[in-house]
Write an enzyme that holds these catalytic residues in place. Sequence first.
Site, PDB file in Angstrom:
ATOM      1  N   GLU A   1      60.967  34.808   7.079  1.00  0.00           N
ATOM      2  CA  GLU A   1      60.169  35.590   6.118  1.00  0.00           C
ATOM      3  C   GLU A   1      60.240  34.977   4.716  1.00  0.00           C
ATOM      4  OE1 GLU A   1      57.994  37.852   6.905  1.00  0.00           O
ATOM      5  OE2 GLU A   1      58.546  37.506   8.988  1.00  0.00           O
TER       6      GLU A   1
ATOM      7  N   HIS B   1      50.834  33.494  15.932  1.00  0.00           N
ATOM      8  CA  HIS B   1      52.153  33.327  16.553  1.00  0.00           C
ATOM      9  C   HIS B   1      52.063  32.587  17.886  1.00  0.00           C
ATOM     10  CE1 HIS B   1      53.163  36.894  13.944  1.00  0.00           C
ATOM     11  NE2 HIS B   1      54.134  36.060  13.649  1.00  0.00           N
TER      12      HIS B   1
END
Length: 352
Positions: A168, A274
């Site tokens: 992140e 993803h």
Amino acid sequence: MRARYGCVCFAVPKKLIQHLADRSGDEGHKQMLQAQITQSAAMRGTRASKTVAGVATNAGAKPLQRSVFDAAGQTFLPGKLLRDEDDPAGRDKDANEAYDNLGIALQFFSSVMGRNSVDNKGMRVDASVHYGFHFANAMWTGEQMVVGDGDGRAVKNLSGSLGILAHEFCHGVSQHLVPGGLGVVQVAGMPPALKGEAGALNESFSDVFASMIKQWHAGQDVKAADWLLGEDIFTPREGRAVRSLKEPGNTKLTWREDDQIRDYRQYKATDDAHRGSGIPNYAFYTAAAELEGKSWETLGQVWLKGFDQLRARSTFLDAAHATLNVAATLHGKGSGTHNAVKAGWKKVNVLA
Ligand SMILES: [Zn+2]
């Protein structure tokens, strides 16, 4: 500095939360996870805007600048300040873990990559722990890190996962690296989202650098590394990891419905970021395995400088050319590094 867009990535992808909800035998738990999917979609559309009282502004004087807040089970950001830079560890274990893991990511970029925080201007990195009720996720909002406690069943507390927090954190880095955001698409009335090959490159940047941060912290060479991310967030029956860079889509190493691909010939423009990120991930892994040694020592710089040249709508081929050019400039055409980068992009069929 204000981000130009909101959150585009949750550490635990929607598909994985849905998978956990489907598997749950408990109706209340199932509904809670489904509510989090809805809540997460709404959050992507809301830019965090805040004025933090009581802590220094982003001065950038110190190499590490962190502030950890307690969201106390609520969704207001950032929450109550728990620990500022140089404060001793407090009683909150999750806050201490988030503080330590963010410190590792900051230190990696500072000492290995020569980059001063996410914006390269020493921006203070804020993190709010205990976000939401049993929130099974973590994210970079465009301005700060948000970390949930996990759902108490399938997903454990995320503050302690270096790979997840580093992933992140790296979304913050790439946000500042590529003007407008690598693959960030904003349609009026819709939350921003990562689309196309550029979106997959954005996800991959976070995976590749999070993986390097883990390896650097553990002092592991490419052979010793597990190349997994989120191997420390599941309870054992739910899965082993969120992703594998060494074997994208190998469900035995990750989770049952992991559909990451590693071959460009399988890629479709509509693929989730993803899923497609397995392609550049595997190109990086292949190049690292070919070079041997420590991934961050030569290849890390090549990847960072290569991605620094990308634009909001860059393709896999653009990334291949950019990293190859940097490898040629830094190490010479036909050097081991140049050849390894070429081998990586060939292996995934981005280069013929
Ligand atoms: Zn991500």
